[in-house]
Design a protein around this motif. Structure first.
Motif, mmCIF file in Angstrom:
data_model
loop_
_atom_site.group_PDB
_atom_site.id
_atom_site.type_symbol
_atom_site.label_atom_id
_atom_site.label_comp_id
_atom_site.label_asym_id
_atom_site.label_seq_id
_atom_site.Cartn_x
_atom_site.Cartn_y
_atom_site.Cartn_z
ATOM 1 N N PHE A 1 -6.396 5.486 5.317
ATOM 2 C CA PHE A 1 -6.349 4.256 4.533
ATOM 3 C C PHE A 1 -6.513 4.663 3.080
ATOM 4 O O PHE A 1 -7.367 5.474 2.749
ATOM 5 C CB PHE A 1 -7.484 3.297 4.890
ATOM 6 N N ARG A 2 -5.706 4.092 2.222
ATOM 7 C CA ARG A 2 -5.796 4.401 0.795
ATOM 8 C C ARG A 2 -5.603 3.137 -0.014
ATOM 9 O O ARG A 2 -4.878 2.242 0.380
ATOM 10 C CB ARG A 2 -4.724 5.403 0.386
ATOM 11 N N VAL A 3 -6.240 3.099 -1.152
ATOM 12 C CA VAL A 3 -6.059 2.008 -2.088
ATOM 13 C C VAL A 3 -5.180 2.547 -3.202
ATOM 14 O O VAL A 3 -5.541 3.514 -3.877
ATOM 15 C CB VAL A 3 -7.417 1.517 -2.647
ATOM 16 N N GLU A 4 -4.013 1.924 -3.383
ATOM 17 C CA GLU A 4 -3.081 2.407 -4.395
ATOM 18 C C GLU A 4 -3.573 2.050 -5.781
ATOM 19 O O GLU A 4 -4.139 0.993 -6.009
ATOM 20 C CB GLU A 4 -1.700 1.799 -4.174
ATOM 21 N N THR A 5 -3.360 2.956 -6.695
ATOM 22 C CA THR A 5 -3.729 2.738 -8.088
ATOM 23 C C THR A 5 -2.816 3.585 -8.966
ATOM 24 O O THR A 5 -2.146 4.494 -8.481
ATOM 25 C CB THR A 5 -5.214 3.104 -8.323
ATOM 26 N N THR A 6 -2.783 3.273 -10.228
ATOM 27 C CA THR A 6 -2.020 4.104 -11.156
ATOM 28 C C THR A 6 -2.966 5.134 -11.755
ATOM 29 O O THR A 6 -4.132 4.831 -12.007
ATOM 30 C CB THR A 6 -1.392 3.257 -12.284
ATOM 31 N N PRO A 7 -2.480 6.350 -11.980
ATOM 32 C CA PRO A 7 -3.359 7.383 -12.532
ATOM 33 C C PRO A 7 -3.726 7.051 -13.988
ATOM 34 O O PRO A 7 -2.958 6.386 -14.688
ATOM 35 C CB PRO A 7 -2.518 8.645 -12.451
ATOM 36 N N PRO A 8 -4.889 7.494 -14.416
ATOM 37 C CA PRO A 8 -5.258 7.291 -15.823
ATOM 38 C C PRO A 8 -4.240 7.966 -16.740
ATOM 39 O O PRO A 8 -3.634 8.978 -16.380
ATOM 40 C CB PRO A 8 -6.622 7.967 -15.952
ATOM 41 N N LEU A 9 -4.042 7.420 -17.917
ATOM 42 C CA LEU A 9 -3.047 7.960 -18.847
ATOM 43 C C LEU A 9 -3.307 9.412 -19.197
ATOM 44 O O LEU A 9 -2.374 10.187 -19.389
ATOM 45 C CB LEU A 9 -2.999 7.119 -20.120
ATOM 46 N N GLU A 10 -4.575 9.826 -19.272
ATOM 47 C CA GLU A 10 -4.861 11.212 -19.650
ATOM 48 C C GLU A 10 -4.427 12.205 -18.567
ATOM 49 O O GLU A 10 -4.302 13.392 -18.833
ATOM 50 C CB GLU A 10 -6.334 11.414 -20.005
#
Length: 67
Positions: free
Chosen positions: A45-54
């Motif tokens: 199970f994973r929660v999708e997210t966008t990576p931090p800009l850095e």
């Protein structure tokens, strides 16, 4: 007089009593609770997210977001 609510077990889909008397709620049993925990621990199970800009390649960013 309180009535117990019956909910669907997230693991097996069976009936589960959602009340303080069910120590595994919202699961129907300890087995279903452990299966769910194992899925999270193994990252099934994973929660999708966008990576931090850095963490992104600066050349891949749009010009207005580049530093």
């Amino acid at each position: 007089m309180s009535t117990s609510r019956i909910v669907r077990c997230p693991t097996c889909g069976g009936d589960s009593i959602f009340a303080p008397s069910n120590q595994w709620r919202p699961f129907c049993s300890q087995r279903c609770r452990q299966i769910d925990l194992g899925a999270w621990a193994s990252e099934s199970f994973r929660v999708e997210t966008t990576p931090p800009l850095e963490d992104l390649d600066p050349d891949a960013l749009p010009p207005d977001l580049r530093q």
